[in-house]
Enzyme design. Sequence first.
Site, PDB file in Angstrom:
ATOM      1  N   HIS A   1     -11.075 -32.440  59.537  1.00 40.09           N
ATOM      2  CA  HIS A   1     -11.979 -32.646  58.411  1.00 40.09           C
ATOM      3  C   HIS A   1     -11.700 -32.285  57.491  1.00 40.09           C
ATOM      4  O   HIS A   1     -11.606 -33.199  56.675  1.00 40.09           O
ATOM      5  CB  HIS A   1     -13.625 -31.110  58.584  1.00 40.09           C
ATOM      6  CG  HIS A   1     -14.279 -31.418  57.716  1.00 40.09           C
ATOM      7  ND1 HIS A   1     -15.695 -31.738  57.697  1.00 40.09           N
ATOM      8  CD2 HIS A   1     -14.343 -31.205  56.449  1.00 40.09           C
ATOM      9  CE1 HIS A   1     -16.436 -31.708  56.675  1.00 40.09           C
ATOM     10  NE2 HIS A   1     -15.796 -31.694  55.919  1.00 40.09           N
ATOM     11  N   GLU A   2     -10.835 -31.362  56.859  1.00 39.69           N
ATOM     12  CA  GLU A   2      -9.751 -31.866  55.417  1.00 39.69           C
ATOM     13  C   GLU A   2      -8.693 -33.077  55.446  1.00 39.69           C
ATOM     14  O   GLU A   2      -8.660 -33.538  54.311  1.00 39.69           O
ATOM     15  CB  GLU A   2      -8.912 -30.242  55.422  1.00 39.69           C
ATOM     16  CG  GLU A   2      -9.801 -29.692  55.643  1.00 39.69           C
ATOM     17  CD  GLU A   2     -11.007 -29.394  54.192  1.00 39.69           C
ATOM     18  OE1 GLU A   2     -10.895 -29.965  53.134  1.00 39.69           O
ATOM     19  OE2 GLU A   2     -12.359 -28.726  54.558  1.00 39.69           O
TER      20      GLU A   2
ATOM     21  N   HIS B   1     -10.646 -35.901  54.115  1.00 46.39           N
ATOM     22  CA  HIS B   1     -10.854 -35.595  52.372  1.00 46.39           C
ATOM     23  C   HIS B   1     -10.057 -36.494  51.901  1.00 46.39           C
ATOM     24  O   HIS B   1     -10.089 -36.400  50.807  1.00 46.39           O
ATOM     25  CB  HIS B   1     -10.825 -34.156  51.737  1.00 46.39           C
ATOM     26  CG  HIS B   1     -12.195 -34.121  52.467  1.00 46.39           C
ATOM     27  ND1 HIS B   1     -13.008 -34.679  51.827  1.00 46.39           N
ATOM     28  CD2 HIS B   1     -12.940 -32.967  53.037  1.00 46.39           C
ATOM     29  CE1 HIS B   1     -14.522 -34.288  52.422  1.00 46.39           C
ATOM     30  NE2 HIS B   1     -14.446 -32.820  52.778  1.00 46.39           N
TER      31      HIS B   1
ATOM     32  N   HIS C   1     -18.745 -36.427  51.170  1.00 45.36           N
ATOM     33  CA  HIS C   1     -20.394 -35.891  52.950  1.00 45.36           C
ATOM     34  C   HIS C   1     -20.370 -37.080  52.531  1.00 45.36           C
ATOM     35  O   HIS C   1     -21.685 -36.780  53.674  1.00 45.36           O
ATOM     36  CB  HIS C   1     -20.143 -35.205  53.012  1.00 45.36           C
ATOM     37  CG  HIS C   1     -19.181 -33.534  53.107  1.00 45.36           C
ATOM     38  ND1 HIS C   1     -19.416 -32.404  52.773  1.00 45.36           N
ATOM     39  CD2 HIS C   1     -17.919 -33.768  54.097  1.00 45.36           C
ATOM     40  CE1 HIS C   1     -18.469 -31.454  52.719  1.00 45.36           C
ATOM     41  NE2 HIS C   1     -17.597 -32.174  53.598  1.00 45.36           N
TER      42      HIS C   1
END
Length: 313
Positions: free
Chosen positions: A213-214, A217, A223
Amino acid sequence: MDASITLHISHRGTLHTLSLPPDSTWHSLQTHLEELTRVPPSNQKFLGKGLKKRISPDDTLGAAGVKDGVKIQMLGPTPEELGGMKAAEDEKARRDRIMRERALKQPVAVRNTGSSSSASLNYRFHAIAPLPHLPRPDAARALLQRLADDPAIRHIMQRHQFAVGLLTELAPHEHPNLLGLNVNAGQEIKLRIRTDRYDGFRLYADIRRVLCHELTHNVHGDHDNDFKELNSQLNREVTQFESARAGGAHRLGGAGDLLRRSQAYVLGGKTGSVTPLPNESPSKGGEDAAGTVSRLRKEEEELERSCGTTGSS
């Protein structure tokens, strides 16, 4: 006069038992602890049942939520340790500056034209650092190193040209609502790797999902749909990579295969129909897959709520 209040304070494996008058202030307790541990009040962090989240130095022990016989865990570095941490941070800043200067001098990388060895050097975690003031820093470092060396993680980092300056951890008591944080699109990634009570570490598979998930980024700050698409792709590629290493998706079979196929649809990506497994009725396959998709979607929504990264990258 009321009887004294007895407290059991644990600090780095040592138990300190104190008996103080009930009208003693929180500051007086911190002063006693500084004498015992050499940790100044400004660095002292406390975990204990019933304690107020915000305690004033002038609060009495009772007003702070302290009861007779309570067990409290104290965290925090000494001034000497803080000096060592400052030196380590200065050294890290120096290394980061050198890496940035080198990157500026290098030509822009083009996919599939460089050697695999140069890609391995560029697209990786360039430094790993646990928080030295938390328990078992060696075990925390080993877990962070395992994440950095994870073949599936290394695969997606090189495939998408992800580079991260520092992989480190989040302290649960300092960031109780966060599971992960990406600073400046890959300058640092911080992960919640410990349990709330500091008595162990979270499940590796859960931490790795937060890491994917990170890593997303590094490209997308918010998101939004673009983030969800890429995050879904990264999770799918991790699954496909591990399936290939295990001998191919056709030999997985069973519930594990259903889970892997469902992951290809969930985590914010486009949805589609799911083919039932062999010897399985279409309705049953659809129901099981739908349940898995729904569960994984909820998990991803929870990850978004527990992610501290916002804004465009």
